[in-house]
Design a protein around this motif. Sequence first.
Motif, PDB file in Angstrom:
ATOM      1  N   VAL A   1       0.818  -1.209   0.000  1.00 56.03           N
ATOM      2  CA  VAL A   1       0.000   0.000   0.000  1.00 56.03           C
ATOM      3  C   VAL A   1       0.857   1.266   0.000  1.00 56.03           C
ATOM      4  CG1 VAL A   1      -2.001  -1.095   1.061  1.00 56.03           C
ATOM      5  CG2 VAL A   1      -0.235  -0.078   2.524  1.00 56.03           C
ATOM      6  N   GLY A   2       2.177   1.086  -0.211  1.00 53.15           N
ATOM      7  CA  GLY A   2       3.060   2.237  -0.321  1.00 53.15           C
ATOM      8  C   GLY A   2       3.764   2.656   0.942  1.00 53.15           C
ATOM      9  N   ASP A   3       3.500   1.980   2.066  1.00 55.98           N
ATOM     10  CA  ASP A   3       4.227   2.287   3.292  1.00 55.98           C
ATOM     11  C   ASP A   3       5.690   1.898   3.129  1.00 55.98           C
ATOM     12  OD1 ASP A   3       1.992   3.230   4.678  1.00 55.98           O
ATOM     13  OD2 ASP A   3       1.441   1.214   5.357  1.00 55.98           O
ATOM     14  N   VAL A   4       6.592   2.749   3.626  1.00 57.03           N
ATOM     15  CA  VAL A   4       8.026   2.500   3.483  1.00 57.03           C
ATOM     16  C   VAL A   4       8.579   1.993   4.805  1.00 57.03           C
ATOM     17  CG1 VAL A   4      10.248   3.448   2.776  1.00 57.03           C
ATOM     18  CG2 VAL A   4       8.131   4.340   1.770  1.00 57.03           C
ATOM     19  N   GLU A   5       9.017   0.752   4.807  1.00 55.94           N
ATOM     20  CA  GLU A   5       9.521   0.066   5.989  1.00 55.94           C
ATOM     21  C   GLU A   5      11.037  -0.069   5.901  1.00 55.94           C
ATOM     22  OE1 GLU A   5       5.541  -2.838   5.914  1.00 55.94           O
ATOM     23  OE2 GLU A   5       7.514  -3.576   5.294  1.00 55.94           O
ATOM     24  N   PRO A   6      11.736  -0.153   7.038  1.00 54.11           N
ATOM     25  CA  PRO A   6      13.192  -0.336   6.999  1.00 54.11           C
ATOM     26  C   PRO A   6      13.615  -1.634   6.306  1.00 54.11           C
ATOM     27  CG  PRO A   6      12.489   0.387   9.169  1.00 54.11           C
ATOM     28  CD  PRO A   6      11.241   0.039   8.402  1.00 54.11           C
TER      29      PRO A   6
ATOM     30  N   VAL B   1       6.397   5.033   9.009  1.00 51.12           N
ATOM     31  CA  VAL B   1       5.917   6.376   9.319  1.00 51.12           C
ATOM     32  C   VAL B   1       5.388   7.044   8.060  1.00 51.12           C
ATOM     33  CG1 VAL B   1       6.591   8.686  10.098  1.00 51.12           C
ATOM     34  CG2 VAL B   1       7.458   6.657  11.296  1.00 51.12           C
ATOM     35  N   ASP B   2       6.084   6.828   6.938  1.00 49.28           N
ATOM     36  CA  ASP B   2       5.772   7.526   5.692  1.00 49.28           C
ATOM     37  C   ASP B   2       5.272   6.581   4.608  1.00 49.28           C
ATOM     38  OD1 ASP B   2       6.618  10.177   6.539  1.00 49.28           O
ATOM     39  OD2 ASP B   2       8.659   9.372   6.498  1.00 49.28           O
ATOM     40  N   ASN B   3       4.683   7.210   3.574  1.00 51.07           N
ATOM     41  CA  ASN B   3       4.114   6.478   2.447  1.00 51.07           C
ATOM     42  C   ASN B   3       4.519   7.173   1.148  1.00 51.07           C
ATOM     43  OD1 ASN B   3       1.861   5.803   0.376  1.00 51.07           O
ATOM     44  ND2 ASN B   3       1.408   4.383   2.039  1.00 51.07           N
ATOM     45  N   ILE B   4       4.849   6.394   0.122  1.00 54.13           N
ATOM     46  CA  ILE B   4       5.313   6.979  -1.147  1.00 54.13           C
ATOM     47  C   ILE B   4       4.229   7.799  -1.830  1.00 54.13           C
ATOM     48  CG2 ILE B   4       6.993   5.150  -1.553  1.00 54.13           C
ATOM     49  CD1 ILE B   4       4.985   4.104  -3.732  1.00 54.13           C
TER      50      ILE B   4
ATOM     51  N   PRO C   1       7.878  12.521  -0.897  1.00 51.78           N
ATOM     52  CA  PRO C   1       8.918  12.191  -1.865  1.00 51.78           C
ATOM     53  C   PRO C   1       9.951  11.214  -1.301  1.00 51.78           C
ATOM     54  CG  PRO C   1       8.536  14.558  -1.812  1.00 51.78           C
ATOM     55  CD  PRO C   1       7.798  13.972  -0.639  1.00 51.78           C
ATOM     56  N   PHE C   2      10.560  10.443  -2.184  1.00 47.22           N
ATOM     57  CA  PHE C   2      11.533   9.424  -1.820  1.00 47.22           C
ATOM     58  C   PHE C   2      12.661  10.002  -0.973  1.00 47.22           C
ATOM     59  CE2 PHE C   2      15.415   6.970  -3.040  1.00 47.22           C
ATOM     60  CZ  PHE C   2      15.063   5.747  -2.492  1.00 47.22           C
ATOM     61  N   LEU C   3      13.237  11.132  -1.397  1.00 52.06           N
ATOM     62  CA  LEU C   3      14.346  11.730  -0.677  1.00 52.06           C
ATOM     63  C   LEU C   3      13.944  12.122   0.737  1.00 52.06           C
ATOM     64  CD1 LEU C   3      17.173  12.921  -0.435  1.00 52.06           C
ATOM     65  CD2 LEU C   3      16.339  14.989  -1.597  1.00 52.06           C
ATOM     66  N   ASP C   4      12.770  12.711   0.895  1.00 52.08           N
ATOM     67  CA  ASP C   4      12.316  13.128   2.226  1.00 52.08           C
ATOM     68  C   ASP C   4      12.110  11.923   3.142  1.00 52.08           C
ATOM     69  OD1 ASP C   4      12.398  15.715   1.362  1.00 52.08           O
ATOM     70  OD2 ASP C   4      10.236  15.887   1.016  1.00 52.08           O
ATOM     71  N   ILE C   5      11.669  10.814   2.582  1.00 48.45           N
ATOM     72  CA  ILE C   5      11.487   9.604   3.389  1.00 48.45           C
ATOM     73  C   ILE C   5      12.836   9.097   3.889  1.00 48.45           C
ATOM     74  CG2 ILE C   5      10.762   7.181   3.331  1.00 48.45           C
ATOM     75  CD1 ILE C   5       8.550   8.011   1.376  1.00 48.45           C
ATOM     76  N   LEU C   6      13.838   9.121   3.006  1.00 45.45           N
ATOM     77  CA  LEU C   6      15.178   8.682   3.409  1.00 45.45           C
ATOM     78  C   LEU C   6      15.733   9.559   4.524  1.00 45.45           C
ATOM     79  CD1 LEU C   6      16.921   7.889  -0.013  1.00 45.45           C
ATOM     80  CD2 LEU C   6      15.957   6.273   1.628  1.00 45.45           C
ATOM     81  N   LYS C   7      15.364  10.851   4.515  1.00 46.24           N
ATOM     82  CA  LYS C   7      15.869  11.788   5.514  1.00 46.24           C
ATOM     83  C   LYS C   7      15.089  11.756   6.825  1.00 46.24           C
ATOM     84  CE  LYS C   7      17.726  15.428   2.475  1.00 46.24           C
ATOM     85  NZ  LYS C   7      17.549  16.844   2.068  1.00 46.24           N
ATOM     86  N   SER C   8      14.009  11.016   6.884  1.00 44.38           N
ATOM     87  CA  SER C   8      13.101  11.069   8.033  1.00 44.38           C
ATOM     88  C   SER C   8      13.784  10.688   9.337  1.00 44.38           C
ATOM     89  CB  SER C   8      11.904  10.152   7.799  1.00 44.38           C
ATOM     90  OG  SER C   8      12.311   8.792   7.855  1.00 44.38           O
ATOM     91  N   GLU C   9      13.237  11.203  10.436  1.00 45.85           N
ATOM     92  CA  GLU C   9      13.766  10.881  11.767  1.00 45.85           C
ATOM     93  C   GLU C   9      13.701   9.371  12.031  1.00 45.85           C
ATOM     94  OE1 GLU C   9      15.207  12.695  14.118  1.00 45.85           O
ATOM     95  OE2 GLU C   9      15.151  14.525  12.906  1.00 45.85           O
ATOM     96  N   PHE C  10      12.653   8.745  11.547  1.00 48.94           N
ATOM     97  CA  PHE C  10      12.483   7.299  11.751  1.00 48.94           C
ATOM     98  C   PHE C  10      13.667   6.537  11.165  1.00 48.94           C
ATOM     99  CE2 PHE C  10      10.301   3.268  10.192  1.00 48.94           C
ATOM    100  CZ  PHE C  10      10.347   2.643  11.432  1.00 48.94           C
ATOM    101  N   PHE C  11      14.021   6.817   9.913  1.00 51.94           N
ATOM    102  CA  PHE C  11      15.126   6.108   9.283  1.00 51.94           C
ATOM    103  C   PHE C  11      16.469   6.516   9.883  1.00 51.94           C
ATOM    104  CE2 PHE C  11      12.015   4.895   6.106  1.00 51.94           C
ATOM    105  CZ  PHE C  11      12.421   3.609   5.787  1.00 51.94           C
ATOM    106  N   GLN C  12      16.603   7.763  10.276  1.00 53.47           N
ATOM    107  CA  GLN C  12      17.846   8.183  10.932  1.00 53.47           C
ATOM    108  C   GLN C  12      18.041   7.440  12.246  1.00 53.47           C
ATOM    109  OE1 GLN C  12      18.906  12.393  11.002  1.00 53.47           O
ATOM    110  NE2 GLN C  12      17.331  12.819   9.471  1.00 53.47           N
ATOM    111  N   ASP C  13      16.964   7.274  13.002  1.00 48.48           N
ATOM    112  CA  ASP C  13      17.069   6.557  14.283  1.00 48.48           C
ATOM    113  C   ASP C  13      17.389   5.077  14.075  1.00 48.48           C
ATOM    114  OD1 ASP C  13      16.604   8.854  15.668  1.00 48.48           O
ATOM    115  OD2 ASP C  13      14.530   8.393  16.226  1.00 48.48           O
TER     116      ASP C  13
END
Length: 425
Positions: free
Chosen positions: A340-345, A353-356, A360-372
């Motif tokens: 359904v477009g949810d982006v999982e680690p 947290v985010d969905n495509i 945008p793809f770049l913003d998802i990569l930068k998200s606090e969730f992925f940084q943590d």
Amino acid sequence: MFDLSIPDSLSSKILGFASNLSDKNLLRIVDTVAKLTSIEWHDKGIDAMRTFIAEKHPAIAGVKRALGKVNPKVRGKLFNNYVLRGVLLGYKKRLAFYNEYNVAPPGNLMISPTTSCNLRCYGCYAGTHIRSDELTQAEVEMMIEEAGKAGTNLVTWLGGESFIRPWIFEVLEKFPHVGFQIFTNGLLLDDEKIARLAELGNAMIAIGIDGPEEFTDGRKGKGAYRGALEVMRKLSDAGVLVGYSTMVSRQNFDAIYSDEFIGTMIDHGASFAWCAIAIPQGKACKDLQIMPTDEQKAMIPEKVRQARRNNEIVFIDFYADAKITEGCGAGRISIHVNNVGDVEPCVFFPFAVDNIRQKPFLDILKSEFFQDIRKVHKKYPGELNTCMMATKPQEVLRVVQANNARETSEGTLEQVTALAEKKAS
């Protein structure tokens, strides 16, 4: 510079020679490839290949056999799509992306366009995902294009059943320079589809098999084992690069690593194997007894060593081979876009947290969730920290709660909480 490649026909000839070369000449090919490396991780891989050749490791014989069996179209894509664009030059493009945006894109994009399937396998990670409003062909192509701009040239196609969506072939054809790996139960692959895979050449196929017939049919349904073997043989005969994937559980543990089982896979055309232990997500959430015991997990490294010593196959085990990826790759080496477009680690890390469709793809990569998530990897860099869900559930729980991440597979949060409490006690 990033799109450098050699003609597929020349690549095919070189790799075709490799299947019949002396070890001395094979080393010369490896030394030539070594000139394209750019980081220590690449150099370690080259050194490992030199050692395997010098020691006449069974995996080298398996690679030679595979290169001799695949058709010229497949051989041509192997070097350009997977080795060159996927790993060597792909890294340089990802580094350029990192230098510009201060975030490292994954080397591998995992996509599950659907959870629909012709089987109902117990323990399937997709068993409790939402099934409405699944990804369209256009959305899948958009993700591949966006990831490609960042240097991600390896795409793993998951499900559900990958071939339940007929437009998968249109996607493969649209992206001839991408290296695809498709996980499938194989039962929907008829002769016409196998011929088309052989002609396209840019997809390696991993057939799901969970041990000998009693284990595979017990999990997947009667006839799944024999059907999978038949399709594996047909794919191999058509010159498609094919292997198998398996979920290592408490019940099939000994069978999976046995020479008898692995030998049967090789006899039916398998050139590689993927092994992943059962972890608490999907339908597996409802029965933690499916997970290997701590005693069994401690035995896995030696089981893998024995399997490699005794069998001419490229044998990859996610639990034992964490040193290759320098620990858990979730959100770092790979990301997963679910149906359904949810982006999982990771496909085995069903929180998002985010969905495509919303970001945008770049913003998802930068998200606090992925940084943590990446910070957890830095905190526990040990080689055996292969899967956060299995080895560090308390850290997973902390990151999920801090970022208000939602579970994308019903029941996962409950079981991760239980595992975290068990680790703390």
